[in-house]
Design a protein around this motif. Structure first.
Motif, PDB file in Angstrom:
ATOM      1  N   ARG A  33       0.822  -1.209   0.000  1.00 44.98           N
ATOM      2  CA  ARG A  33       0.000   0.000   0.000  1.00 44.98           C
ATOM      3  C   ARG A  33       0.858   1.263   0.000  1.00 44.98           C
ATOM      4  O   ARG A  33       0.575   2.221  -0.722  1.00 44.98           O
ATOM      5  N   ARG A  55      -3.445   7.370 -13.036  1.00 44.43           N
ATOM      6  CA  ARG A  55      -4.009   6.166 -13.660  1.00 44.43           C
ATOM      7  C   ARG A  55      -3.205   4.928 -13.292  1.00 44.43           C
ATOM      8  O   ARG A  55      -3.766   3.884 -12.930  1.00 44.43           O
ATOM      9  N   GLN A 102      -3.840   4.001  -9.655  1.00 44.27           N
ATOM     10  CA  GLN A 102      -5.139   3.362  -9.487  1.00 44.27           C
ATOM     11  C   GLN A 102      -5.113   1.909  -9.950  1.00 44.27           C
ATOM     12  O   GLN A 102      -5.712   1.027  -9.329  1.00 44.27           O
ATOM     13  N   GLU A 103      -4.412   1.669 -11.039  1.00 38.78           N
ATOM     14  CA  GLU A 103      -4.287   0.292 -11.540  1.00 38.78           C
ATOM     15  C   GLU A 103      -3.524  -0.576 -10.543  1.00 38.78           C
ATOM     16  O   GLU A 103      -3.909  -1.726 -10.267  1.00 38.78           O
ATOM     17  N   THR A 139      -3.302  -0.036  -7.354  1.00 29.82           N
ATOM     18  CA  THR A 139      -4.155  -0.207  -6.177  1.00 29.82           C
ATOM     19  C   THR A 139      -5.126  -1.362  -6.372  1.00 29.82           C
ATOM     20  O   THR A 139      -5.350  -2.169  -5.465  1.00 29.82           O
ATOM     21  N   GLU A 140      -5.700  -1.460  -7.571  1.00 30.94           N
ATOM     22  CA  GLU A 140      -6.628  -2.548  -7.854  1.00 30.94           C
ATOM     23  C   GLU A 140      -5.920  -3.901  -7.821  1.00 30.94           C
ATOM     24  O   GLU A 140      -6.454  -4.885  -7.290  1.00 30.94           O
ATOM     25  N   ARG A 141      -4.711  -3.947  -8.342  1.00 34.13           N
ATOM     26  CA  ARG A 141      -3.962  -5.206  -8.328  1.00 34.13           C
ATOM     27  C   ARG A 141      -3.599  -5.618  -6.897  1.00 34.13           C
ATOM     28  O   ARG A 141      -3.652  -6.794  -6.553  1.00 34.13           O
ATOM     29  N   ARG A 167      -5.314  -4.836  -4.264  1.00 35.16           N
ATOM     30  CA  ARG A 167      -6.560  -5.279  -3.636  1.00 35.16           C
ATOM     31  C   ARG A 167      -6.877  -6.733  -4.005  1.00 35.16           C
ATOM     32  O   ARG A 167      -7.226  -7.550  -3.138  1.00 35.16           O
ATOM     33  N   VAL A 168      -6.726  -7.075  -5.281  1.00 35.35           N
ATOM     34  CA  VAL A 168      -6.995  -8.453  -5.718  1.00 35.35           C
ATOM     35  C   VAL A 168      -6.019  -9.414  -5.059  1.00 35.35           C
ATOM     36  O   VAL A 168      -6.405 -10.501  -4.594  1.00 35.35           O
ATOM     37  N   GLU A 174      -6.971 -10.022  -1.466  1.00 38.98           N
ATOM     38  CA  GLU A 174      -8.143 -10.885  -1.352  1.00 38.98           C
ATOM     39  C   GLU A 174      -7.755 -12.350  -1.517  1.00 38.98           C
ATOM     40  O   GLU A 174      -8.240 -13.220  -0.792  1.00 38.98           O
TER      41      GLU A 174
END
Length: 361
Positions: free
Chosen positions: A219, A267, A270-271, A273-275, A277-278, A281
């Motif tokens: 993070r 951009r 953000q990409e 951050t999404e990776r 997050r996945v 999980e």
């Protein structure tokens, strides 16, 4: 997302400006300058959400009349290069509603400006029709002279101190973050330079990695990436007008290039951050499966049914779920180890008793 912006500038006659013109434009009103006879009429201007004047308790009542206030300011100055007012421009978080934005500006102005003896003329502006719809902002016009019951007196040079400006910048960040917290928003702003924030994020990522907290390290690394960009340069009033008219002078070209770079960095962040997050999980789901395996070895299957029913929805929600599941796993492993050691101890003692009997003890 909420952004930080606070810029303070002087309104000076040497630059061809006047306090009456500035006040009329920002409030979308008509003000006639008594000193020059010029009329500044901006009543057709849109986008002004709210205007009001905040003054010290002992200020005369006429300061609430915007035209009277700024004409008195202009008449108090006699030099052709006088600094007639100070303007502070701040960005307002779009996460707040109109009432919350107004309260944020009022509280900040009363504490930082009015309590020091200044009169603050505030104007809250809506985003422009062709700009970013989140660009709520406020213009704060400040007097430069002390004011008492009889009107303006001497100029207070202490209000020009660099340390005071830094204090305003820090206070605005603090007040904004408190307002965001009160409304339940997770976003926060920072008054420090992008470089200082990026260095801090890198240091935190390193510390997290050293203590084995890979989720936090990721993070903070993503945060460092999002801060790895140049600050957007300030355009002069003339350059900004040229930009609005579509004239690409050098300063505008540089401004556009840096803004495009900032958009691209955002951009990419953000990409990433999404990776992250996945990935979190997936790690959380694997940790939950490991916990189930441990539980099945040390407790009846139905003993933890309610626990998993409650924990399963949140197990993949965020990194906090991972920390919670890992803590459960550590406790269960400790429980299993203690149970195993108790069994081993019982077996050892039984074996010693058996050995004793065999030897006639």
């Amino acid at each position: 997302m909420a952004i930080y912006h606070l810029r303070a500038t002087m309104i000076s006659r040497s630059a061809g400006r006047s306090a009456t013109a500035a006040a009329a434009y920002r409030s979308a009103e008509l003000i006639v300058d008594q000193r020059t006879g010029l009329a500044f009429d901006y009543r057709a201007r849109g986008g002004v959400d709210h205007v009001e004047t905040l003054a010290p308790a002992d200020a005369p009542t006429w300061v609430q009349d915007r035209a009277a206030l700024w004409n008195a300011v202009e008449l108090a100055e006699t030099r052709k290069n006088s600094q007639v007012a100070r303007e502070v421009r701040v960005a307002l978080p779009h996460e707040l509603d109109a009432a919350q934005r107004l309260q944020l500006v009022r509280d900040f102005c009363k504490r930082e400006f009015v309590d020091r003896g200044m009169v603050a003329d505030i104007a809250l502006h809506a985003p422009g029709r062709e700009g970013d719809e989140r660009n709520h902002h406020a213009h704060i016009l400040l007097t430069t002279r002390e004011i008492g019951p009889e009107g303006f007196t001497t100029k207070n040079r202490d209000w020009n101190a660099k340390e005071l400006l830094e204090g305003w910048r820090e206070a605005w960040a603090r007040d904004t973050n408190h307002a965001l917290e009160r409304c339940g928003a997770e976003e926060r702003v920072d008054h420090r330079t992008l470089e200082a924030q990026r260095v801090e994020a890198q240091e935190r990522a390193l510390e997290a990695r050293e203590r084995g907290d890979e989720a936090e390290a990721l993070r903070e690394t993503v945060r460092a990436v999002s801060l790895d960009r140049q600050p957007l340069p300030q355009l002069s009033a003339g350059a900004w007008q040229l930009k609005e008219r579509g004239i690409e002078v050098a300063a505008v070209q540089v401004w556009r290039e840096i803004k495009e770079q900032a958009v691209e960095v955002t951009r990419v962040a953000q990409e990433l951050t999404e990776r992250v997050r996945v990935w979190l999980e997936r790690v959380t789901e694997r940790a939950a499966e490991q916990v189930r395996d441990v539980v099945e070895r040390v407790a009846p299957a139905d003993a933890w049914g309610d626990f998993f029913a409650a924990a399963a929805p949140g197990a993949s929600a965020a990194a906090e779920g991972l920390a919670r599941d890992l803590e459960v796993e550590r406790r269960l492993e400790a429980h299993e180890r203690e149970a195993r050691e108790r069994v081993q101890e019982q077996e050892r003692r039984a074996h010693e008793r058996d050995d004793g009997h065999d030897h006639g003890w």
